[in-house]
Design a protein around this motif. Structure first.
Motif, short mmCIF file in Angstrom:
data_model
loop_
_atom_site.label_atom_id
_atom_site.label_comp_id
_atom_site.label_asym_id
_atom_site.label_seq_id
_atom_site.Cartn_x
_atom_site.Cartn_y
_atom_site.Cartn_z
N GLU A 194 0.81 -1.23 0.00
CA GLU A 194 0.00 0.00 0.00
C GLU A 194 0.84 1.27 0.00
N ASN A 195 2.01 1.22 0.62
CA ASN A 195 2.85 2.42 0.70
C ASN A 195 3.72 2.61 -0.55
N GLY A 196 3.48 1.80 -1.60
CA GLY A 196 4.22 1.96 -2.84
C GLY A 196 5.53 1.19 -2.89
N THR A 197 5.85 0.44 -1.86
CA THR A 197 7.09 -0.34 -1.89
C THR A 197 6.84 -1.70 -2.50
N ARG A 198 7.90 -2.25 -3.05
CA ARG A 198 7.85 -3.60 -3.61
C ARG A 198 8.88 -4.44 -2.89
N HIS A 199 8.53 -5.67 -2.69
CA HIS A 199 9.45 -6.59 -2.03
C HIS A 199 9.91 -7.64 -3.03
N CYS A 200 11.18 -7.97 -2.96
CA CYS A 200 11.73 -9.00 -3.85
C CYS A 200 12.91 -9.66 -3.14
N ASP A 201 13.30 -10.80 -3.65
CA ASP A 201 14.48 -11.48 -3.12
C ASP A 201 15.75 -10.93 -3.75
N VAL A 202 15.65 -10.58 -5.05
CA VAL A 202 16.81 -10.08 -5.80
C VAL A 202 16.39 -8.84 -6.58
N LEU A 203 17.15 -7.76 -6.38
CA LEU A 203 16.95 -6.53 -7.14
C LEU A 203 18.09 -6.42 -8.13
N VAL A 204 17.75 -6.39 -9.42
CA VAL A 204 18.75 -6.27 -10.48
C VAL A 204 18.67 -4.86 -11.04
N VAL A 205 19.81 -4.18 -11.03
CA VAL A 205 19.87 -2.82 -11.55
C VAL A 205 20.52 -2.87 -12.93
N GLY A 206 19.72 -2.62 -13.97
CA GLY A 206 20.21 -2.64 -15.33
C GLY A 206 19.71 -3.85 -16.09
N SER A 207 19.35 -3.61 -17.36
CA SER A 207 18.77 -4.68 -18.16
C SER A 207 19.66 -5.10 -19.33
#
Length: 179
Positions: free
Chosen positions: A3-16
């Motif tokens: 609800e507060n706009g955050t997302r949860h993940c196990d791995v955050l990848v920066v760059g595609s």
């Protein structure tokens, strides 16, 4: 999304780029929740500009074509090229896992590779080879991406033919398949 706009993940990848997307695929195949973030409106990173040639000594594609290579030769070549920057632990990890990575992606994804007929940068130096260590991804029908296809970074015009990236690996594949 919370609800507060955050997302949860196990791995955050920066760059595609190739490295980021490869990381995302491996993590997802391991059952992890992955989020890829990209600063550009398109994905593909600089791989779209470089042609995406990979340098992988000891790969299965060279072995299948009867091209001889050894870890010792690749290690010697890398030691000579890197000079004082040679990192034995990283080199050993690369020599062990590079070939395994190619096999993983061919087995677990739709990506297929072909041997590129490129020499090492300095094939006449100790451990260098004239052919066998460079590989390239084969063409992929981007239409399979559906509407996401429009979000792919366009390759440089100087390395395209009829709108597709072109290199010797693709030409060799076409020649082999056509014969």
């Amino acid at each position: 999304m919370a609800e507060n706009g955050t997302r949860h993940c196990d791995v955050l990848v920066v760059g595609s780029g190739a490295g980021g997307l490869a990381t995302a695929i491996v993590a997802r195949k391991a059952g992890l929740e992955v989020l890829v973030v990209e600063k550009e409106p398109v994905f593909g990173g600089t791989t779209a500009y470089s042609g995406g040639i990979l340098w992988i000594p000891g790969n299965h594609l060279a072995k299948a074509r009867g091209i001889e290579d050894s870890r010792e030769a690749a290690r010697t070549y890398m030691r000579g090229e890197a000079g004082n920057h040679f990192d034995e632990a990283r080199v050993e990890a690369f020599l062990e896992n590079g070939p395994r990575m190619l096999e993983f992606f061919e087995r677990e994804t739709e990506v297929k590779f072909a041997l590129a007929d490129y020499p090492d940068y300095h094939p006449d130096r100790n451990g260098g080879v004239a052919i066998g260590r460079s590989v390239s991804a084969l063409p992929y029908d981007a239409r399979r991406l559906g509407p996401e296809m429009r979000r792919l970074r366009k390759p440089l015009e100087t390395i395209t033919f009829l709108g597709m990236m072109f290199n010797s690996a693709i030409a060799d594949f076409i020649a082999i398949e056509g014969s």
